[in-house]
Design an enzyme around this catalytic site. Sequence first.
Site, short mmCIF file in Angstrom:
data_model
loop_
_atom_site.label_atom_id
_atom_site.label_comp_id
_atom_site.label_asym_id
_atom_site.label_seq_id
_atom_site.Cartn_x
_atom_site.Cartn_y
_atom_site.Cartn_z
N ARG A 156 9.53 -49.77 -56.04
CA ARG A 156 9.53 -50.94 -56.94
C ARG A 156 9.96 -50.56 -58.36
O ARG A 156 10.76 -51.26 -58.99
CB ARG A 156 8.13 -51.58 -56.96
CG ARG A 156 7.77 -52.34 -55.70
CD ARG A 156 6.49 -53.13 -55.90
NE ARG A 156 5.37 -52.24 -56.16
CZ ARG A 156 4.58 -51.74 -55.20
NH1 ARG A 156 4.81 -52.03 -53.94
NH2 ARG A 156 3.57 -50.94 -55.52
N ASP A 177 16.12 -41.05 -52.04
CA ASP A 177 14.82 -41.57 -51.60
C ASP A 177 14.86 -41.72 -50.09
O ASP A 177 15.51 -42.64 -49.57
CB ASP A 177 14.52 -42.91 -52.26
CG ASP A 177 13.09 -43.38 -51.99
OD1 ASP A 177 12.55 -43.05 -50.91
OD2 ASP A 177 12.52 -44.07 -52.84
N ARG A 238 5.45 -38.39 -62.41
CA ARG A 238 4.42 -37.36 -62.37
C ARG A 238 5.01 -36.07 -62.93
O ARG A 238 6.15 -35.70 -62.61
CB ARG A 238 3.91 -37.12 -60.95
CG ARG A 238 3.36 -38.34 -60.26
CD ARG A 238 2.11 -38.87 -60.91
NE ARG A 238 0.90 -38.20 -60.44
CZ ARG A 238 -0.33 -38.52 -60.85
NH1 ARG A 238 -0.49 -39.47 -61.74
NH2 ARG A 238 -1.38 -37.87 -60.37
N ASP A 262 7.33 -38.51 -70.30
CA ASP A 262 6.05 -39.21 -70.50
C ASP A 262 4.90 -38.55 -69.75
O ASP A 262 3.74 -38.84 -70.03
CB ASP A 262 6.19 -40.67 -70.04
CG ASP A 262 4.93 -41.48 -70.27
OD1 ASP A 262 4.48 -41.57 -71.43
OD2 ASP A 262 4.37 -42.01 -69.29
N GLU A 267 -2.31 -32.33 -68.22
CA GLU A 267 -2.57 -33.41 -69.17
C GLU A 267 -4.04 -33.43 -69.55
O GLU A 267 -4.89 -33.26 -68.68
CB GLU A 267 -2.16 -34.76 -68.56
CG GLU A 267 -0.66 -34.87 -68.34
CD GLU A 267 -0.23 -36.23 -67.78
OE1 GLU A 267 -1.10 -37.04 -67.42
OE2 GLU A 267 0.98 -36.47 -67.73
N HIS A 286 1.84 -40.14 -71.44
CA HIS A 286 1.54 -40.78 -70.15
C HIS A 286 1.14 -42.25 -70.37
O HIS A 286 0.14 -42.73 -69.85
CB HIS A 286 0.43 -40.04 -69.40
CG HIS A 286 0.44 -40.32 -67.92
ND1 HIS A 286 0.01 -39.41 -66.98
CD2 HIS A 286 0.83 -41.41 -67.20
CE1 HIS A 286 0.13 -39.92 -65.77
NE2 HIS A 286 0.63 -41.15 -65.89
#
Length: 322
Positions: A156, A177, A238, A262, A267, A286
Amino acid sequence: MSKNAVAVLEPGYANYKTEEAVLEHHGTAVVAVKEQDDAVSSLKDINPVAVMVRERTVSAAEMETCPNLKVIVRYGVGVDNIDLDYARGRGIYVANVPNYGAEIEVSEHAVALYLAVQRRIVQRDRDVRNGQWGIGEAEPIPGRFNAVLGLIGCGRIGLEAAHKFKALGFKYILAFDPFLDSATAEEEGIELVDIDTLCAKADVITLHAPLNDHTRHILNRDRIDLLKPSSIVVNVSRGGLVDEQALADALNDGRIFGAGIDVFEQEPIASDNPLLQCSNTVISDHTAWYSERSVGVLQHNAAMEINRVLQGGVPQNWVNKW
């Protein structure tokens, strides 16, 4: 503590009134475990029937201390921070929340990072504030006429990103993909290719894949070496999808143009992360998924998964099925 206590690990939201409203008919108390508190001892004291978590690890040790635990819900999509096998063995449901509408926010953030890197916005802002002017030709910016976008992962969020990059004038969209069917790809004007072809041809690569044993460091040193000198890497998925040291080396050596990142392997980001020292690299914390709208939907949908289990059903987005 309520017999139906719900523990929230790594709290990060303003409040938990949404969860409490969804679960109030179960007599549920929602208890936030502070980030600095030890999860094992805190969970032992709470003895929850459900755990809600963002990025914090939920391993066997955390679950062992919760004899009444029935369900763990991840605020978001990725569940690599949860020991799925142990949970399955205990009959503990693990659910995620893939459907909170953040494909809009995440795809927007991917475009924002791309544009900030492409136009050197952060550097320009800093330089102008420091009294510099007219330095554009000293730091060339490649054109993107008829540019090629490469999507690593095209669910999506990837599809929404493709739409936005097309609106910017990207003419060709490539995707790697294994789960994207050819009919959808053809309908969306996307060419399915292998990962190495994508790396060699794309002007901009955006990552939208889940993190698992097959995708960890999918953008590794060898594939980064395939990238064009003018290419940009954007990661809003990720951190573990990218070999950070290899990417930093390519950026510092001038072998690629820039990166917008990001998410990180560790983290919060470590102070010695090599990407922090790279030129033409824009970094955020993030936050690609975030908006006030998306947070409200996320908290509600996460609580609904617990509600289903406490009512004797199974989660709608059950990820560790037995």
